[in-house]
Write a protein that holds these residues in place. Sequence first.
Motif, PDB file in Angstrom:
ATOM      1  N   UNK A   1     -13.734   0.107   5.427  1.00  0.00           N
ATOM      2  CA  UNK A   1     -12.690  -0.651   5.306  1.00  0.00           C
ATOM      3  C   UNK A   1     -11.290  -0.153   5.578  1.00  0.00           C
ATOM      4  N   UNK A   2     -11.175   0.888   5.681  1.00  0.00           N
ATOM      5  CA  UNK A   2      -9.781   1.754   5.918  1.00  0.00           C
ATOM      6  C   UNK A   2      -9.267   1.096   7.145  1.00  0.00           C
ATOM      7  N   UNK A   3     -10.038   0.816   8.258  1.00  0.00           N
ATOM      8  CA  UNK A   3      -9.437   0.288   9.513  1.00  0.00           C
ATOM      9  C   UNK A   3      -8.875  -1.230   9.244  1.00  0.00           C
ATOM     10  N   UNK A   4      -9.550  -1.863   8.189  1.00  0.00           N
ATOM     11  CA  UNK A   4      -9.148  -3.283   7.958  1.00  0.00           C
ATOM     12  C   UNK A   4      -7.569  -3.086   7.567  1.00  0.00           C
ATOM     13  N   UNK A   5      -7.360  -2.201   6.764  1.00  0.00           N
ATOM     14  CA  UNK A   5      -6.151  -2.031   6.041  1.00  0.00           C
ATOM     15  C   UNK A   5      -5.022  -1.559   7.155  1.00  0.00           C
ATOM     16  N   UNK A   6      -5.501  -0.790   8.092  1.00  0.00           N
ATOM     17  CA  UNK A   6      -4.676  -0.298   9.313  1.00  0.00           C
ATOM     18  C   UNK A   6      -4.305  -1.574   9.897  1.00  0.00           C
ATOM     19  N   UNK A   7      -5.271  -2.276  10.457  1.00  0.00           N
ATOM     20  CA  UNK A   7      -4.903  -3.562  11.043  1.00  0.00           C
ATOM     21  C   UNK A   7      -4.248  -4.330  10.538  1.00  0.00           C
ATOM     22  N   UNK A   8      -4.276  -4.838   9.235  1.00  0.00           N
ATOM     23  CA  UNK A   8      -3.353  -5.651   8.334  1.00  0.00           C
ATOM     24  C   UNK A   8      -1.991  -5.188   8.556  1.00  0.00           C
ATOM     25  N   UNK A   9      -1.651  -3.745   8.264  1.00  0.00           N
ATOM     26  CA  UNK A   9      -0.338  -3.100   8.193  1.00  0.00           C
ATOM     27  C   UNK A   9       0.286  -3.508   9.570  1.00  0.00           C
ATOM     28  N   UNK A  10      -0.455  -3.188  10.703  1.00  0.00           N
ATOM     29  CA  UNK A  10      -0.063  -2.921  12.143  1.00  0.00           C
ATOM     30  C   UNK A  10       0.285  -4.479  12.657  1.00  0.00           C
ATOM     31  N   UNK A  11      -0.138  -5.418  11.937  1.00  0.00           N
ATOM     32  CA  UNK A  11      -0.297  -6.923  12.471  1.00  0.00           C
ATOM     33  C   UNK A  11       0.384  -7.973  11.388  1.00  0.00           C
ATOM     34  N   UNK A  12       1.463  -7.291  10.785  1.00  0.00           N
ATOM     35  CA  UNK A  12       2.183  -8.312   9.623  1.00  0.00           C
ATOM     36  C   UNK A  12       2.945  -9.138  10.618  1.00  0.00           C
ATOM     37  N   UNK A  13       2.786 -10.595  10.355  1.00  0.00           N
ATOM     38  CA  UNK A  13       3.422 -11.721  10.796  1.00  0.00           C
ATOM     39  C   UNK A  13       2.785 -12.115  12.065  1.00  0.00           C
ATOM     40  N   UNK A  14       1.752 -11.480  12.356  1.00  0.00           N
ATOM     41  CA  UNK A  14       0.731 -11.759  13.813  1.00  0.00           C
ATOM     42  C   UNK A  14      -0.692 -12.348  13.216  1.00  0.00           C
ATOM     43  N   UNK A  15      -0.943 -13.523  13.986  1.00  0.00           N
ATOM     44  CA  UNK A  15      -2.355 -14.009  13.657  1.00  0.00           C
ATOM     45  C   UNK A  15      -3.788 -13.040  13.847  1.00  0.00           C
ATOM     46  N   UNK A  16      -4.462 -12.940  12.925  1.00  0.00           N
ATOM     47  CA  UNK A  16      -5.528 -11.962  13.388  1.00  0.00           C
ATOM     48  C   UNK A  16      -6.825 -12.913  13.333  1.00  0.00           C
ATOM     49  N   UNK A  17      -7.760 -12.743  14.481  1.00  0.00           N
ATOM     50  CA  UNK A  17      -9.202 -13.457  14.387  1.00  0.00           C
ATOM     51  C   UNK A  17      -9.977 -12.834  13.340  1.00  0.00           C
TER      52      UNK A  17
END
Length: 240
Positions: free
Chosen positions: A184-200
């Motif tokens: 799940x470390x990559x999930x945390x990275x994606x969340x941090x990198x996409x603040x304010x942007x919708x993720x599928x």
Amino acid sequence: MGILMDDDIHAPTVASGPTSGGTAPRDLSKLSMIELMTEKDRIEAELSALSSVLGSHGVNMNSSLTTFDGYPRDDIDIAQVRTTRVRIIHLRNDHKEVMTNIEKGLHAHFASMQNAQTTTSTPNGTSVPSTTQLPSDTSVADAGRPFAKVNSVVPGSPADQAGLKAGDTIRSFGNVHWMNHERLSKVAEVVQQNEGRPLSVKVVRKDESGSGTTMELDLLLTPRRDWGGRGLLGCHLVPL
């Protein structure tokens, strides 16, 4: 008077090529998918443990091991930290090689499935296009298994507004899926990198009627800080 010290205290003391814990390197291309997945899980577990070792010293892979004036720090076990860093570098290389072989195997598997379903034989022996041909954009991630479970969702949070519910299992989170989530470390990275942007976010949800059936949902989750609670999502995920 000159200072006697290791000129490059951060550098690994051995080469950082692939390793298998001191044993002779295996030919990963000859391993089965089950063996490759077992090796992937083993490497990720060891990486997690080694990261905890560094954390116990209050350092990471990039922390300085010297004081501001160039002396080795006396508040940490420098030898252990350096050894741990070297092992992490080796394991990261191993993990990259394992993932490459897993992706090759999966692409080959799905390509053979698509080829098998592209044509069907008629009674007179001729072949005609099949109506069950897989779409050209079928991806390895979409065909993957769930890798995380939603333990809890805070009411009013971004996760709640996106429709995520406790008990849902996650098949993909942005570009993160069962092969690359690294506990799940990559999930945390994606969340941090996409603040304010919708993720599928693709989830699997059990039918609440208790029938045992499941349904797949495609949700849009936008990480943000201004929702009134902690974190960017407002949910707790655990690896499966």
